[in-house]
Design a protein around this motif. Structure first.
Motif, PDB file in Angstrom:
ATOM      1  N   THR A  83      37.348  94.124  64.727  1.00 17.83           N
ATOM      2  CA  THR A  83      36.027  94.633  64.398  1.00 17.83           C
ATOM      3  C   THR A  83      35.105  93.497  63.993  1.00 17.83           C
ATOM      4  O   THR A  83      35.557  92.475  63.461  1.00 17.83           O
ATOM      5  N   PRO A  84      33.788  93.642  64.242  1.00 21.50           N
ATOM      6  CA  PRO A  84      32.846  92.573  63.877  1.00 21.50           C
ATOM      7  C   PRO A  84      32.880  92.291  62.386  1.00 21.50           C
ATOM      8  O   PRO A  84      33.031  93.202  61.574  1.00 21.50           O
ATOM      9  N   SER A  85      32.750  91.038  62.035  1.00 21.97           N
ATOM     10  CA  SER A  85      32.722  90.671  60.626  1.00 21.97           C
ATOM     11  C   SER A  85      31.295  90.646  60.115  1.00 21.97           C
ATOM     12  O   SER A  85      30.339  90.604  60.875  1.00 21.97           O
ATOM     13  N   GLY A  86      31.146  90.704  58.818  1.00 23.70           N
ATOM     14  CA  GLY A  86      29.831  90.670  58.191  1.00 23.70           C
ATOM     15  C   GLY A  86      30.028  90.485  56.699  1.00 23.70           C
ATOM     16  O   GLY A  86      31.099  90.102  56.246  1.00 23.70           O
ATOM     17  N   ASP A  87      29.006  90.784  55.925  1.00 19.96           N
ATOM     18  CA  ASP A  87      29.100  90.591  54.484  1.00 19.96           C
ATOM     19  C   ASP A  87      29.789  91.752  53.776  1.00 19.96           C
ATOM     20  O   ASP A  87      30.378  91.571  52.715  1.00 19.96           O
ATOM     21  N   ASN A  88      29.710  92.959  54.341  1.00 18.30           N
ATOM     22  CA  ASN A  88      30.250  94.128  53.660  1.00 18.30           C
ATOM     23  C   ASN A  88      31.763  94.243  53.840  1.00 18.30           C
ATOM     24  O   ASN A  88      32.300  93.860  54.879  1.00 18.30           O
ATOM     25  N   PRO A  89      32.455  94.785  52.852  1.00 15.30           N
ATOM     26  CA  PRO A  89      33.905  94.987  52.986  1.00 15.30           C
ATOM     27  C   PRO A  89      34.239  95.886  54.166  1.00 15.30           C
ATOM     28  O   PRO A  89      33.523  96.855  54.444  1.00 15.30           O
ATOM     29  N   ARG A  90      35.342  95.573  54.828  1.00 11.09           N
ATOM     30  CA  ARG A  90      35.800  96.396  55.951  1.00 11.09           C
ATOM     31  C   ARG A  90      37.114  97.093  55.650  1.00 11.09           C
ATOM     32  O   ARG A  90      37.542  97.970  56.392  1.00 11.09           O
ATOM     33  N   ALA A  91      37.760  96.712  54.552  1.00 11.09           N
ATOM     34  CA  ALA A  91      38.976  97.393  54.109  1.00 11.09           C
ATOM     35  C   ALA A  91      38.935  97.543  52.596  1.00 11.09           C
ATOM     36  O   ALA A  91      38.615  96.591  51.877  1.00 11.09           O
ATOM     37  N   LEU A 113      29.740 100.204  51.319  1.00  8.02           N
ATOM     38  CA  LEU A 113      30.886 100.625  52.112  1.00  8.02           C
ATOM     39  C   LEU A 113      30.485 101.151  53.497  1.00  8.02           C
ATOM     40  O   LEU A 113      31.277 101.817  54.167  1.00  8.02           O
ATOM     41  N   ASN A 114      29.275 100.813  53.939  1.00  9.92           N
ATOM     42  CA  ASN A 114      28.794 101.325  55.228  1.00  9.92           C
ATOM     43  C   ASN A 114      29.595 100.802  56.421  1.00  9.92           C
ATOM     44  O   ASN A 114      29.613 101.436  57.483  1.00  9.92           O
ATOM     45  N   ASP A 115      30.233  99.637  56.262  1.00  7.90           N
ATOM     46  CA  ASP A 115      30.982  99.049  57.374  1.00  7.90           C
ATOM     47  C   ASP A 115      32.497  99.198  57.212  1.00  7.90           C
ATOM     48  O   ASP A 115      33.272  98.555  57.924  1.00  7.90           O
ATOM     49  N   LEU A 116      32.916 100.064  56.302  1.00  4.91           N
ATOM     50  CA  LEU A 116      34.344 100.208  56.019  1.00  4.91           C
ATOM     51  C   LEU A 116      35.092 100.781  57.225  1.00  4.91           C
ATOM     52  O   LEU A 116      34.658 101.767  57.834  1.00  4.91           O
ATOM     53  N   LYS A 117      36.201 100.149  57.572  1.00  6.83           N
ATOM     54  CA  LYS A 117      37.057 100.588  58.676  1.00  6.83           C
ATOM     55  C   LYS A 117      38.354 101.210  58.180  1.00  6.83           C
ATOM     56  O   LYS A 117      38.951 102.045  58.874  1.00  6.83           O
ATOM     57  N   LEU A 118      38.807 100.790  57.009  1.00  7.47           N
ATOM     58  CA  LEU A 118      40.073 101.268  56.453  1.00  7.47           C
ATOM     59  C   LEU A 118      39.911 101.607  54.976  1.00  7.47           C
ATOM     60  O   LEU A 118      39.363 100.810  54.217  1.00  7.47           O
ATOM     61  N   MET A 119      40.395 102.776  54.578  1.00  6.14           N
ATOM     62  CA  MET A 119      40.538 103.090  53.160  1.00  6.14           C
ATOM     63  C   MET A 119      42.002 103.440  52.936  1.00  6.14           C
ATOM     64  O   MET A 119      42.550 104.336  53.583  1.00  6.14           O
ATOM     65  N   ILE A 120      42.644 102.697  52.025  1.00  3.33           N
ATOM     66  CA  ILE A 120      44.093 102.787  51.854  1.00  3.33           C
ATOM     67  C   ILE A 120      44.420 103.048  50.384  1.00  3.33           C
ATOM     68  O   ILE A 120      43.770 102.507  49.484  1.00  3.33           O
ATOM     69  N   ILE A 121      45.440 103.861  50.156  1.00  2.11           N
ATOM     70  CA  ILE A 121      46.010 104.010  48.815  1.00  2.11           C
ATOM     71  C   ILE A 121      47.418 103.446  48.859  1.00  2.11           C
ATOM     72  O   ILE A 121      48.248 103.893  49.648  1.00  2.11           O
ATOM     73  N   GLU A 122      47.690 102.464  48.020  1.00  2.09           N
ATOM     74  CA  GLU A 122      49.046 101.915  47.913  1.00  2.09           C
ATOM     75  C   GLU A 122      49.770 102.589  46.742  1.00  2.09           C
ATOM     76  O   GLU A 122      49.176 102.805  45.687  1.00  2.09           O
TER      77      GLU A 122
END
Length: 204
Positions: free
Chosen positions: A64-72, A141-150
């Motif tokens: 996925t394209p990178s940028g300033d916002n978190p993606r995971a 979080l507009n560019d978030l691709k993954l939300m994970i709970i460990e």
């Protein structure tokens, strides 16, 4: 073999770290997660959950394209768990152009906000502090691709109700992953919220 279908840089890292054979858990979980499905990944300690989490996060972000916002965004139970997971990630991404940052209660909120603002790919966070930053417009979080709970089985009950469950309400299309030692009624209850369309992968 799941490892052979990963990106070349990730395969190189796994080879360097002597990961030659996937565990039974990884053989089942990695292809499902890689397909883009929302997954409950259930297995005991030592089955390879953390490595699976790291592998799939890197695999997804590399496409996925990178940028300033978190993606995971990865939720953990406390500061110690955040720092431990960050250390594990750094073993894999040392030679990659991916940045990671931990968010927990003991830190200065302004410094957390500024670090995230200037750009980070992966945020590992305790639920309460992440939600606070979110309400203070301290994380986009507009560019978030993954939300994970460990280790979802270790999170206090209120973290699901008051903190974690509020985040997906404001997200665009995103993949959701829940890692846990057991598939409890409380964890299964996530199907009633943002995990409605999901797959359960489980090994004993």
């Amino acid at each position: 073999m799941p490892f052979k279908k990963l990106t070349t840089p990730l395969q190189d890292v796994l080879e360097h770290l002597n990961f030659e054979t996937a565990t039974p858990f990884q053989q089942k979980a990695i292809p499902k997660i890689k397909s883009g499905a929302n997954v409950f990944a259930i297995g005991p300690d030592g089955c390879g959950k953390t490595t699976t989490l790291i592998i799939n996060t890197i695999q997804t972000l590399s496409k996925t394209p990178s940028g300033d916002n978190p993606r995971a965004l990865i939720f953990v139970k406390d500061k110690a768990a955040a720092l431990e997971l960050e250390e594990a990630f750094n073993t894999f991404i040392a030679q990659m152009e991916l940045s990671i940052f931990c968010v927990y209660d003991e830190q200065n909120r302004a410094k957390q906000r500024d670090t995230i603002y200037y750009g980070v790919d992966i945020v590992i966070a305790t639920p309460k502090r992440l939600l606070l930053l979110y309400h203070l417009n301290g994380i986009n979080l507009n560019d978030l691709k993954l939300m994970i709970i460990e280790d979802a089985h270790l999170l206090p009950k209120q973290n699901f109700a008051a903190d974690i469950l509020r985040i997906p309400e404001s997200l665009n299309k995103c993949q959701y992953l829940v890692f846990s030692n057991e598939y409890t009624d409380r964890i299964a209850g996530l199907k009633d919220s943002y995990m409605e369309h999901s797959t359960v992968v489980e090994v004993s």
